[in-house]
Write an enzyme that holds these catalytic residues in place. Structure first.
Site, mmCIF file in Angstrom:
data_model
loop_
_atom_site.group_PDB
_atom_site.id
_atom_site.type_symbol
_atom_site.label_atom_id
_atom_site.label_comp_id
_atom_site.label_asym_id
_atom_site.label_seq_id
_atom_site.Cartn_x
_atom_site.Cartn_y
_atom_site.Cartn_z
ATOM 1 N N GLN A 148 11.558 -33.538 23.920
ATOM 2 C CA GLN A 148 11.243 -34.967 24.001
ATOM 3 C C GLN A 148 9.916 -35.298 23.324
ATOM 4 O O GLN A 148 9.684 -36.444 22.939
ATOM 5 C CB GLN A 148 11.181 -35.424 25.466
ATOM 6 C CG GLN A 148 12.461 -35.238 26.251
ATOM 7 C CD GLN A 148 13.605 -36.099 25.724
ATOM 8 O OE1 GLN A 148 13.388 -37.113 25.068
ATOM 9 N NE2 GLN A 148 14.829 -35.668 25.974
ATOM 10 N N CYS A 187 20.333 -33.737 33.590
ATOM 11 C CA CYS A 187 20.118 -32.287 33.578
ATOM 12 C C CYS A 187 18.783 -31.928 34.229
ATOM 13 O O CYS A 187 18.049 -31.072 33.734
ATOM 14 C CB CYS A 187 20.201 -31.711 32.169
ATOM 15 S SG CYS A 187 21.780 -32.001 31.368
ATOM 16 N N ASP A 218 8.645 -26.834 26.223
ATOM 17 C CA ASP A 218 9.895 -27.490 25.856
ATOM 18 C C ASP A 218 9.518 -28.797 25.171
ATOM 19 O O ASP A 218 9.136 -29.767 25.823
ATOM 20 C CB ASP A 218 10.733 -27.730 27.115
ATOM 21 C CG ASP A 218 11.977 -28.567 26.830
ATOM 22 O OD1 ASP A 218 12.182 -28.955 25.653
ATOM 23 O OD2 ASP A 218 12.731 -28.844 27.784
ATOM 24 N N LYS A 273 17.369 -35.021 18.399
ATOM 25 C CA LYS A 273 16.599 -36.007 19.158
ATOM 26 C C LYS A 273 15.504 -36.625 18.289
ATOM 27 O O LYS A 273 14.748 -37.482 18.732
ATOM 28 C CB LYS A 273 15.998 -35.360 20.405
ATOM 29 C CG LYS A 273 17.042 -34.925 21.429
ATOM 30 C CD LYS A 273 16.387 -34.566 22.735
ATOM 31 C CE LYS A 273 17.240 -33.655 23.604
ATOM 32 N NZ LYS A 273 18.364 -34.349 24.247
ATOM 33 N N HIS A 288 13.877 -29.828 32.598
ATOM 34 C CA HIS A 288 15.288 -29.983 32.224
ATOM 35 C C HIS A 288 15.985 -28.645 32.533
ATOM 36 O O HIS A 288 15.359 -27.584 32.470
ATOM 37 C CB HIS A 288 15.334 -30.281 30.725
ATOM 38 C CG HIS A 288 16.684 -30.614 30.172
ATOM 39 N ND1 HIS A 288 17.652 -29.654 29.954
ATOM 40 C CD2 HIS A 288 17.224 -31.791 29.763
ATOM 41 C CE1 HIS A 288 18.725 -30.248 29.436
ATOM 42 N NE2 HIS A 288 18.489 -31.537 29.315
#
Lengths: 417, 171
Positions: free
Chosen positions: A210, A375, A207, A233, A131
């Protein structure tokens, strides 16, 4: 009481009742929310916790000595512990930094750790599926500090090509990799990557924007050095996220943003920074959001992350199969086939209909999907498309939502035939 | 007519499926301008040949949604061969139609006089946003109900306007 069926799986019908947004209609149709990868919906429990905080004990934290200020501080610091324990931190009071979102967490790592530890000629290893949040901060650093950026490729199945990992790690000081792709759903073998990185003397920043909302994540089991994630999220509010790192690593890092709350002492010619995590929390933090974040963690812990993952894995497989069966070769879903290394993010190409047009037609049927590059422009180039229509699932989605998605796509096909 | 049918009128779908003036003119002599919509990755390349105060030829290329591509196609048909002052007026009228303010007046309102009045002022007197003057282009009127798509519809037009400005400035 946990919303669990008699067979021990997630009781989605019960879960859905906790989400007020799912009661509304769009264009006269019940809302089908398939954009959790952008931002999730919030259960009533989160909204109530935030409202109750504002109604009973709002005050600035770490400042006042009066009762409500103490209460607010206790709620804020309590949220830190809850969020830290959720990802397996053993010392959450010192290991969790509250930030605005995963993007700010990654910028913090690139700017603080990166600027202090990277010299011209050092390398950072990224992947083609990152991302922009885990890409642009490193590009900015590369421009500023003369750091070399390398990339792990994405193969034809949407998985990371790790065949040349050892060679690419040579001279690398930090590996920055997504724990789950926001476009492909790919869940890379982070533990293996971390082991190889550490053997080569590199750190790993994951990261987790998600990953953390959708399957059990334990920082020690993964073996990463930094983990970034966002509350919004994972059924929490916008405006807050977290960076986890080991206490001694955070302790070695210089401040990122300056201001109130992050200092021990300030003089006109110098300052002494506070210890982590407060060193990285300049200014009044998002207190109500931290309360909401903790409520979201409590909520998903009630559901059980293993149950959430089992439900979403099953629904992802249902979706991939149903799209193939009912739409045939007109429909492409990018990313790995359904399975343990794949999350519920479905980037779709349908015939040659532009994703914007698909999403527009779907909206008329109450179905929320996101069109665009998500993104991840470099990944779009790898996939050979300018955009996709992305449907992404959460614990409140069921088979009916997928059926409605497919009905909407069929209508779009009719309109643009 | 549903909102969706209003957005995707037959003429728009027709220009999307069978775009007019698609391709690129050789540049130079043609003037070339690229337009991007970073939000969705749509891109349009407009090449124009201006001779004797007219848009002697124009083509568009690029990729994007039905709205951006059909709008560029409709635009190319509308301005090809037209004198520059007419082209500029058309750009102005089209962009007025694409403004939220115009949308709030209602496309089929009977008090069109008021709508016209509010756009008077460039000496034309007939109302700058008189969609009747737009001919086929008026089919794009439905786009204003979908604010995020306005950028799609104006992508080609902005490229054309930029090109004319650059030619004016002698570049």
């Amino acid at each position: 009481m946990a919303p669990v069926t008699t067979s021990g799986s997630l009781d989605v019908e019960a879960v859905r009742k906790d989400f007020p947004m799912l009661a509304r209609t769009v264009h006269g149709k019940p809302l089908v929310y398939l954009d959790t990868a952008s931002s999730s919906l919030q259960p009533r429990q989160v909204l109530t916790a935030m409202e109750q905080y504002y109604e009973t004990c709002h005050a600035n934290v770490h400042r006042g000595v009066y009762t409500t200020a103490e209460e607010a501080t206790a709620r804020y610091e309590g949220a830190r512990v809850a969020v830290g324990r959720f990802v397996g931190s053993r010392d959450p009071e010192r290991e969790i930094v509250f930030v605005k979102n995963a993007t700010e967490a990654l910028n913090l790592v690139a700017n603080s750790w990166g600027a202090a530890n990277l010299r011209p000629g050092d390398a950072v290893l990224l992947t083609e599926m990152e991302h922009h949040a885990n890409l642009v901060p490193w590009l900015m650093l590369a421009e500023r500090a003369g750091v070399e950026l390398r990339y792990l490729a994405v193969d034809g199945d949407g998985r990371l090509d790790l065949s040349d990992l050892g060679r690419k790690l040579d001279g690398v000081k930090i590996v920055a990799v997504s724990a789950m792709s926001n476009v492909l759903g790919t869940i890379p073998p982070l533990h293996d990557i971390a082991e190889a990185a550490h053997a080569a003397g590199a750190l790993v920043v994951a990261d987790g924007a998600q990953a953390v909302p959708h399957f059990p994540v334990d920082v020690h089991a993964l073996g990463v050095d930094f983990l970034a994630f966002s509350a919004h999220k994972m059924l929490g509010p916008t405006g807050i996220g977290a960076l986890w790192s080991r206490a001694e690593l955070l302790d070695s890092m210089p401040p990122f943003l300056g201001g109130g709350g992050m200092i021990l002492d300030v003089r006109l010619d110098r300052f002494v920074p506070a210890d982590p995590p407060h060193r990285f929390e300049a200014g009044t933090p998002p207190i109500a959001e931290a309360v909401g974040f903790a409520a979201a963690v409590a909520y998903v812990e009630t559901l059980g992350m293993a149950r959430v993952r089992a439900h979403e894995e099953r629904l992802t497989e249902y979706a991939i199969d149903a799209l193939a069966e009912r739409l045939g070769e007109d429909c492409t879903v990018f990313g790995p086939p359904a399975g343990h290394d794949r999350g519920g993010v479905l980037s779709i190409a349908f015939r040659d209909i532009h994703p914007h047009d698909l999403a527009q037609v779907l909206d008329q049927y109450g179905v929320c999907v996101r069109p665009g590059h998500h993104c991840a422009k470099p990944l779009m180039r790898v996939l050979g498309v300018s955009a996709t229509a992305r449907a992404s699932i959460g614990p409140y989605n069921d088979e009916q939502d997928i059926d409605r998605l497919i009905e909407g796509l069929t209508e779009a096909g009719r309109l643009f035939s | 007519m549903t909102d969706l049918e209003d957005l995707y009128r037959e003429i728009i779908l027709d220009h999307y499926r069978s775009p007019r003036n698609r391709g690129e003119l050789e540049s130079p002599p043609a003037h070339r301008v690229e337009g991007f919509n970073p939000l969705c990755g749509d891109e349009v390349v407009v090449t124009m040949l201006v001779e004797d105060g007219r848009v002697a030829d124009i083509k568009f290329a690029g990729s994007g949604c039905s709205i951006s591509q059909s709008s560029a196609s409709l635009m190319s048909s509308a301005v090809k061969g037209k004198p520059l002052d007419e082209v500029r007026e058309l750009i102005f009228t089209f962009k007025s139609m694409m403004s939220i303010h115009q949308a709030s007046l209602g496309s089929n309102s009977t008090d069109g006089e008021d709508a016209d009045d509010s756009y008077n002022g460039n000496g034309d007197g007939n109302g700058l946003a008189d969609v009747r003057k737009l001919g086929e282009l008026a089919a794009l009127q439905g786009v204003v109900k979908f604010p995020v798509r306005i950028k799609c519809a104006t992508l080609g037009w902005n490229a054309l306007a930029q090109g004319l400005d650059e030619l004016d400035a002698g570049r």
